[in-house]
Motif scaffolding. Sequence first.
Motif, short mmCIF file in Angstrom:
data_model
loop_
_atom_site.label_atom_id
_atom_site.label_comp_id
_atom_site.label_asym_id
_atom_site.label_seq_id
_atom_site.Cartn_x
_atom_site.Cartn_y
_atom_site.Cartn_z
N ILE A 251 0.84 -1.21 0.00
CA ILE A 251 0.00 0.00 0.00
C ILE A 251 0.87 1.25 0.00
CG2 ILE A 251 -1.63 1.34 1.39
CD1 ILE A 251 -2.78 -1.40 2.34
N GLU A 252 1.90 1.26 0.86
CA GLU A 252 2.79 2.41 0.93
C GLU A 252 3.53 2.63 -0.40
OE1 GLU A 252 5.44 5.53 2.06
OE2 GLU A 252 3.40 4.93 2.60
N GLY A 253 3.99 1.56 -1.02
CA GLY A 253 4.73 1.70 -2.27
C GLY A 253 3.89 2.28 -3.38
N VAL A 254 2.69 1.78 -3.54
CA VAL A 254 1.81 2.29 -4.60
C VAL A 254 1.38 3.72 -4.30
CG1 VAL A 254 -0.46 2.01 -5.68
CG2 VAL A 254 0.99 0.00 -5.28
N ASP A 255 0.99 4.00 -3.06
CA ASP A 255 0.55 5.35 -2.71
C ASP A 255 1.68 6.36 -2.86
OD1 ASP A 255 -1.89 4.26 -2.17
OD2 ASP A 255 -1.78 4.48 0.01
N ALA A 256 2.93 5.96 -2.49
CA ALA A 256 4.07 6.87 -2.63
C ALA A 256 4.36 7.16 -4.09
CB ALA A 256 5.29 6.26 -1.96
N PHE A 257 4.21 6.15 -4.94
CA PHE A 257 4.44 6.35 -6.37
C PHE A 257 3.45 7.37 -6.93
CE2 PHE A 257 3.68 5.45 -10.83
CZ PHE A 257 4.96 5.34 -11.35
N VAL A 258 2.18 7.20 -6.58
CA VAL A 258 1.15 8.11 -7.07
C VAL A 258 1.38 9.53 -6.55
CG1 VAL A 258 -1.33 8.64 -7.01
CG2 VAL A 258 -0.55 6.28 -7.36
N LYS A 260 4.21 10.80 -5.86
CA LYS A 260 5.53 11.23 -6.32
C LYS A 260 6.46 11.55 -5.16
CE LYS A 260 3.83 12.98 -10.75
NZ LYS A 260 3.78 14.11 -11.71
N ARG A 261 6.48 10.62 -4.18
CA ARG A 261 7.39 10.75 -3.05
C ARG A 261 8.10 9.41 -2.83
NH1 ARG A 261 5.16 7.99 1.14
NH2 ARG A 261 2.89 7.71 1.15
N LYS A 262 9.17 9.46 -2.06
CA LYS A 262 9.92 8.24 -1.77
C LYS A 262 9.13 7.39 -0.76
CE LYS A 262 14.40 6.59 -0.15
NZ LYS A 262 15.76 6.98 0.33
N PRO A 263 8.95 6.11 -1.02
CA PRO A 263 8.19 5.29 -0.07
C PRO A 263 8.93 5.10 1.24
CG PRO A 263 9.17 3.91 -1.78
CD PRO A 263 9.40 5.34 -2.20
N ASP A 264 8.20 5.06 2.32
CA ASP A 264 8.76 4.84 3.65
C ASP A 264 8.36 3.43 4.10
OD1 ASP A 264 9.64 4.85 6.23
OD2 ASP A 264 8.62 6.68 6.84
N PHE A 265 9.10 2.44 3.62
CA PHE A 265 8.74 1.06 3.92
C PHE A 265 8.94 0.72 5.39
CE2 PHE A 265 9.83 0.63 -0.71
CZ PHE A 265 8.55 0.34 -1.13
N GLY A 266 9.92 1.34 6.04
CA GLY A 266 10.14 1.08 7.46
C GLY A 266 8.95 1.44 8.29
N SER A 267 8.39 2.62 8.07
CA SER A 267 7.21 3.04 8.82
C SER A 267 6.01 2.15 8.51
CB SER A 267 6.87 4.51 8.50
OG SER A 267 7.89 5.37 8.95
N ALA A 268 5.90 1.73 7.27
CA ALA A 268 4.79 0.86 6.89
C ALA A 268 4.88 -0.47 7.63
CB ALA A 268 4.79 0.64 5.38
N ARG A 269 6.09 -1.01 7.74
CA ARG A 269 6.28 -2.29 8.44
C ARG A 269 5.90 -2.18 9.91
NH1 ARG A 269 10.93 -2.73 5.14
NH2 ARG A 269 12.21 -1.69 6.70
N ASN A 270 6.23 -1.03 10.50
CA ASN A 270 6.05 -0.85 11.95
C ASN A 270 4.71 -0.25 12.33
OD1 ASN A 270 8.69 -1.82 12.48
ND2 ASN A 270 9.55 0.18 11.96
N ALA A 271 3.89 0.02 11.33
CA ALA A 271 2.60 0.65 11.63
C ALA A 271 1.67 -0.30 12.38
CB ALA A 271 1.95 1.09 10.33
#
Length: 271
Positions: A251-258, A260-271
């Motif tokens: 979800i974070e990766g797709v939303d970040a792409f749309v 136009k920002r760098k995805p924050d996978f660390g925060s997504a994992r820890n959410a």
Amino acid sequence: MTADSVTAPTAEPVTDNDGILTIAISSSAPGNPLNDDALAAGAAALREVARGERRVGVILLKGPGANFCAGGNVRDFASAAHRPTFLREIADNFHAFINALHEAERPVVAAVKGWAAGAGMSIVTHADVAIGGPSTKMRPAYRGIGLSPDGGMTWTLPRLVGAARARQIILTDPVIDAEKALDWGLLSEIVTDDEVDAAALAAAAKIASGPWQSDAAARALLTRSATSTLGDQLAAEARSISALSASPEGIEGVDAFVAKRKPDFGSARNA
């Protein structure tokens, strides 16, 4: 095979920092043979990863000395009271580590300095990313002492280099230099000898900073591809990409792409 019965004191063989599980698989004794204690500690840590009790995104394998691993301690083999019993125990312990490495379902990076012979070469064939230097050398080395391979070499090597070349390598026991290892797919990259550890750590850190579930899924798909039909592989890919789209990282990766920002996978994992 492994390992030393008596070894010099070494640093902790297993460390866990910044999403990287580092395992020093060999001993600091002369030649850097495989170390039973390191294998046991590494296997235990890898099982924790598989059970979700230890959260890491990548596994980094390295040697504590000049060599990645020069194989088993043949002097220990020779001095065993009953060699078949001793060698079976050694092989079973080694294979418990190899099984745990696969069951952890994380990308594996290897810092292949100096020699990777016998069991050391077997371990390299299980790495997803293997980085060496100009001085890196590999050799099966089993037939030179009248033994057959272990550590899964007869399973992984044909998948890496093809059946014909794998048979040639195992049956003629050549020394494989770094350039040939790169050409044959045993190494992923060659850097200067003094940069091997740093380059392997950088590769591991890059993987650890990304989407762990995506990388684990990609590795699983690549592993099964050798024995899957195209239809089965396409079905597996469809299931995987669909499931990942609902994961926090997906979800974070797709939303970040749309956005136009760098995805924050660390925060997504820890959410």
